[in-house]
Write an enzyme that holds these catalytic residues in place. Sequence first.
Site, PDB file in Angstrom:
ATOM      1  CE1 TYR A   1      -3.067  -3.053  -0.042  1.00 21.54           C
ATOM      2  CE2 TYR A   1      -3.100  -2.821   2.368  1.00 21.54           C
ATOM      3  CZ  TYR A   1      -3.501  -3.537   1.562  1.00 21.54           C
ATOM      4  OH  TYR A   1      -4.339  -4.367   1.248  1.00 21.54           O
TER       5      TYR A   1
ATOM      6  CG  HIS B   1      -0.788  -8.598  -0.065  1.00 23.31           C
ATOM      7  ND1 HIS B   1      -0.223  -7.349   0.086  1.00 23.31           N
ATOM      8  CD2 HIS B   1      -2.131  -8.659  -0.582  1.00 23.31           C
ATOM      9  CE1 HIS B   1      -1.020  -6.468  -0.441  1.00 23.31           C
ATOM     10  NE2 HIS B   1      -2.361  -7.121  -0.748  1.00 23.31           N
TER      11      HIS B   1
HETATM   12  P1  NAD Z   1     -13.330   0.110   0.740  1.00 20.42           P
HETATM   13  O1  NAD Z   1     -14.153  -0.654  -0.076  1.00 20.42           O
HETATM   14  O2  NAD Z   1     -13.175  -0.156   2.201  1.00 20.42           O
HETATM   15  O3  NAD Z   1     -13.065   1.669   0.099  1.00 20.42           O
HETATM   16  C1  NAD Z   1     -12.171   2.633   0.739  1.00 20.42           C
HETATM   17  C2  NAD Z   1     -12.456   3.856  -0.038  1.00 20.42           C
HETATM   18  O4  NAD Z   1     -13.772   4.268   0.385  1.00 20.42           O
HETATM   19  C3  NAD Z   1     -11.528   4.916   0.545  1.00 20.42           C
HETATM   20  O5  NAD Z   1     -11.262   5.839  -0.644  1.00 20.42           O
HETATM   21  C4  NAD Z   1     -12.166   5.660   1.587  1.00 20.42           C
HETATM   22  O6  NAD Z   1     -11.617   6.797   1.877  1.00 20.42           O
HETATM   23  C5  NAD Z   1     -13.736   5.716   1.237  1.00 20.42           C
HETATM   24  N1  NAD Z   1     -14.670   5.456   2.396  1.00 20.42           N
HETATM   25  C6  NAD Z   1     -14.363   4.983   3.523  1.00 20.42           C
HETATM   26  N2  NAD Z   1     -15.261   5.228   4.432  1.00 20.42           N
HETATM   27  C7  NAD Z   1     -16.361   5.898   3.633  1.00 20.42           C
HETATM   28  C8  NAD Z   1     -17.550   6.632   4.118  1.00 20.42           C
HETATM   29  N3  NAD Z   1     -18.145   6.323   5.198  1.00 20.42           N
HETATM   30  N4  NAD Z   1     -18.165   7.317   3.028  1.00 20.42           N
HETATM   31  C9  NAD Z   1     -17.412   7.546   1.912  1.00 20.42           C
HETATM   32  N5  NAD Z   1     -16.454   6.999   1.461  1.00 20.42           N
HETATM   33  C10 NAD Z   1     -15.698   6.129   2.340  1.00 20.42           C
HETATM   34  O7  NAD Z   1     -11.871  -0.506  -0.095  1.00 20.42           O
HETATM   35  P2  NAD Z   1     -10.448  -0.773   0.330  1.00 20.42           P
HETATM   36  O8  NAD Z   1      -9.819   0.333   1.180  1.00 20.42           O
HETATM   37  O9  NAD Z   1      -9.713  -1.338  -0.667  1.00 20.42           O
HETATM   38  O10 NAD Z   1     -10.484  -2.226   1.323  1.00 20.42           O
HETATM   39  C11 NAD Z   1     -10.641  -1.909   2.579  1.00 20.42           C
HETATM   40  C12 NAD Z   1      -9.034  -2.287   3.267  1.00 20.42           C
HETATM   41  O11 NAD Z   1      -9.296  -4.069   3.262  1.00 20.42           O
HETATM   42  C13 NAD Z   1      -7.856  -1.787   2.779  1.00 20.42           C
HETATM   43  O12 NAD Z   1      -7.610  -0.567   3.254  1.00 20.42           O
HETATM   44  C14 NAD Z   1      -7.072  -3.097   2.896  1.00 20.42           C
HETATM   45  O13 NAD Z   1      -6.490  -2.839   4.403  1.00 20.42           O
HETATM   46  C15 NAD Z   1      -7.889  -4.381   3.000  1.00 20.42           C
HETATM   47  N6  NAD Z   1      -7.828  -4.838   1.535  1.00 20.42           N
HETATM   48  C16 NAD Z   1      -6.720  -5.990   1.310  1.00 20.42           C
HETATM   49  C17 NAD Z   1      -6.646  -6.543   0.400  1.00 20.42           C
HETATM   50  C18 NAD Z   1      -5.696  -7.688   0.243  1.00 20.42           C
HETATM   51  O14 NAD Z   1      -5.114  -8.158   1.061  1.00 20.42           O
HETATM   52  N7  NAD Z   1      -5.539  -8.400  -1.053  1.00 20.42           N
HETATM   53  C19 NAD Z   1      -7.271  -6.236  -0.955  1.00 20.42           C
HETATM   54  C20 NAD Z   1      -8.452  -5.072  -0.772  1.00 20.42           C
HETATM   55  C21 NAD Z   1      -8.430  -4.679   0.498  1.00 20.42           C
END
Ligand code: NAD
Length: 333
Positions: free
Chosen positions: A56, A119
């Site tokens: 990230y 990952h």
């Molecule tokens: P997400 O679906 O959680 O969306 C995040 C986005 O939505 C960001 O831009 C954030 O600012 C915005 N957001 C958050 N809360 C909000 C709200 N209440 N209103 C409006 N916008 C809002 O997507 P993500 O961040 O990709 O997934 C969550 C977490 O899961 C990641 O940060 C990561 O830690 C993990 N993840 C892991 C993997 C992996 O291991 N392969 C892949 C994807 C995500």
Amino acid sequence: MIYKHLGKTGLKVSAIGFGGSPLGAEFGSVDPDEGRRAVDCAIDNGINYFDVAPYYGRTLAERRLGEFLEGKRDKIILASKAGRYDIADFGFSAERITRSIDESLKRLRTDYVDVYQVHDVEYGKRQQIISEALPAMFKLKQQGKIRFVGITGYPLTPLKEIADTEDIDTVLTYCRYNLMDTTMDDILTPVARRRGVALLNASPLHMRVLTEKGAPHWHPAPQRVFEVAKKVAELCRQRSTTISELAMQFAIAHRDVSITLVGMSKVRHVEANLKVVGTEPAPDLLAEVLEMIKPVANICWKEGLPENDDPGAVEKRTLGMERSTSMQEEREK
Ligand code: NAD
């Protein structure tokens, strides 16, 4: 806050976890002071699970989180990952995993990580994941550098197969259980439940599709998914709610999921997501929204090696070095 068991680990985790990828500017540039306030606000309000990865922001998120957590490390459960380092830079050898933990610990300013995950397993050869990456993590567990071992990824088939045979503690998938896609339950959930592996559901907002702002330019889903999401956002507004509130309510309600991991870097998002915990979606609105989404529901795309594709996966909308230039700029600061 509602707390749940993290599978058989004995840990109790908050129903929503702090996703650290936005701290690495994966969704656009981030004011570091605001990021710090977001982390503080989450901890002060009972969020105890933080997920990050070297990938990230190409180490930026780990560096920032390490800084923000100084003096607070013992209050939280910290998860990181190894194996993915850039869009197309992977390393699943035992040597790379073993080196990676020391790099992460330094950036995170701690001497252990609670949950350490391979990952994006879909980008590795299965043989190497099973005979090198996971055994290297089990060794790190014996050494006390990590407490629990997990895997993450997008296609559900490899996650299910590995969770079924290997002795792992957690399995994380993303964009596979939310308003747009619920196929996690067809493939992965039954195996996680049977094996007692903690199920982590990431990207409940479908990587920002289910927000007022909409998808980032690099989002892999087809355009028609974004168009339907816009109509859903409009309907939610008319009903005096927001698409993200409904999406969070929908995801958090899942009974088998230990943590719904939402990406955050702003206080107002932390506050909005905290507000949703313990609330239910309005049944009529949810039914209407699911009906609108039906024509584009469960569209999944290709990630990883072709042998790991889920049945019916479509080509990604964009390929290559598609992440935001803002992230590049921040890394270079
Ligand atoms: P997400 O679906 O959680 O969306 C995040 C986005 O939505 C960001 O831009 C954030 O600012 C915005 N957001 C958050 N809360 C909000 C709200 N209440 N209103 C409006 N916008 C809002 O997507 P993500 O961040 O990709 O997934 C969550 C977490 O899961 C990641 O940060 C990561 O830690 C993990 N993840 C892991 C993997 C992996 O291991 N392969 C892949 C994807 C995500």
